[in-house]
Design a protein around this motif. Structure first.
Motif, short mmCIF file in Angstrom:
data_model
loop_
_atom_site.label_atom_id
_atom_site.label_comp_id
_atom_site.label_asym_id
_atom_site.label_seq_id
_atom_site.Cartn_x
_atom_site.Cartn_y
_atom_site.Cartn_z
N ARG A 28 56.72 52.22 -48.48
CA ARG A 28 57.28 50.95 -47.85
C ARG A 28 56.51 49.85 -48.56
NH1 ARG A 28 56.15 53.53 -42.57
NH2 ARG A 28 57.93 54.54 -42.12
N ASN A 31 57.95 49.46 -52.04
CA ASN A 31 59.45 48.95 -51.96
C ASN A 31 59.54 47.38 -51.82
OD1 ASN A 31 62.16 49.21 -51.97
ND2 ASN A 31 62.13 49.58 -49.68
N GLU A 32 58.55 46.81 -50.66
CA GLU A 32 58.79 45.47 -50.37
C GLU A 32 58.40 44.67 -51.46
OE1 GLU A 32 56.32 44.62 -47.02
OE2 GLU A 32 56.62 42.57 -47.25
N LYS A 34 58.69 45.59 -54.71
CA LYS A 34 59.18 46.20 -55.88
C LYS A 34 58.36 46.58 -57.10
CE LYS A 34 63.00 45.33 -53.97
NZ LYS A 34 63.21 46.20 -52.93
N ASN A 144 62.86 53.79 -48.89
CA ASN A 144 62.42 52.80 -47.87
C ASN A 144 61.31 53.33 -46.87
OD1 ASN A 144 63.73 54.90 -46.38
ND2 ASN A 144 65.33 53.60 -45.74
N GLU A 146 61.59 56.07 -45.34
CA GLU A 146 62.02 57.14 -44.30
C GLU A 146 61.89 58.50 -44.73
OE1 GLU A 146 66.41 57.32 -43.31
OE2 GLU A 146 66.24 55.13 -43.09
#
Ligand SMILES: Cc1cc2nc3c(=O)[nH]c(=O)nc-3n(C[C@H](O)[C@H](O)[C@H](O)COP(=O)(O)OP(=O)(O)OC[C@H]3O[C@@H](n4cnc5c(N)ncnc54)[C@H](O)[C@@H]3O)c2cc1C
Length: 201
Positions: A28, A31-32, A34, A144, A146
């Motif tokens: 996470r 991803n935030e 990058k 993400n 998940e």
């Protein structure tokens, strides 16, 4: 270990999570911001870069601390393991329990592991040598953060996650081999019943 300049394969950091929840949190955050991740399980991809990233600057997500053998079923001949489990570790476990099961390791020896080798689409030398074919059920952390479980793992408290591939929903396991679409945090595999006799040739 790569046919190229070492400077092209230098990681910017290495992250060593202990469990799938920590993988979710790390993914996470990456991803935030990058931040590109390069995942390894036992990191013994000898001849193809070992534990080095595909490109300089990527962060290594090293899963070797996640090395739990969650289940080995000697009747239906299945195992559910984490990415850091090596062939040696699984072999020792099977010997200790006295199960009549065989493993199919690749040539670089027991220091590598079933998860990394299978996701690399590796091969061994028994009738169970096409490793992806003998994989059954994955738990995967997506970009993400998940988490999904493939196959029968899509059903809560399923007792056939490692047994049967085709009962439930689309088949997507191949997406996570030789790709960077997710981080596999658990994988099922079929084990070979010990044959009554064998002869190498
Ligand atoms: C002399 C020699 C002989 C060899 N013989 C064989 C052979 O007989 N058969 C064979 O198959 N290979 C062979 N290899 C190649 C290689 O050493 C093996 O495939 C080895 O098992 C891979 O290392 P690993 O299992 O530690 O995987 P890892 O290094 O952990 O992973 C390999 C790659 O898979 C992906 N990956 C790993 N874990 C995950 C994850 N959890 N989620 C998402 N993606 C992930 C990544 O792209 C990673 O770079 C050989 C190499 C040499 C040098």
């Amino acid at each position: 270990m790569m046919a190229g300049e070492d400077a092209d394969y230098i990681p910017s950091a290495a992250l060593l999570p202990n469990d799938a929840e920590q993988v979710q949190e790390l993914v996470r955050i990456c991803n935030e911001y990058k931040v590109p991740i390069w995942t390894i399980s036992t990191g013994k991809n000898l001849g193809y870069g070992s534990a080095a990233p595909g490109e300089t600057g990527q962060v290594i997500l090293d899963l070797h601390r996640m090395n739990r053998i969650i289940n080995v079923d000697p009747e239906v001949c299945t195992a559910l393991i984490e990415p850091g489990v090596t062939y040696q570790q699984l072999y020792d476990y099977i010997q200790e329990k006295g199960y009549k099961l065989w493993l199919d390791p690749p040539a670089p020896s027991a220091i590598a592991g079933p998860v990394g080798n299978t996701l690399d689409r590796g091969v061994g030398y028994t009738p169970y040598g096409e490793h992806f074919m003998f994989q059954c059920g994955m738990e995967v952390v997506l970009a993400n953060g998940e988490m999904i479980r493939t196959g029968m793992g899509g059903i809560e408290n399923s007792s056939s996650w490692q047994v049967f591939k085709w009962g439930y929903g689309p088949y997507i396991d191949g997406l996570f081999t030789q790709s960077n679409y997710g981080v596999v945090t658990k994988m099922g595999l079929w084990l070979m019943p010990e044959p009554p006799a064998y002869r190498p040739f």
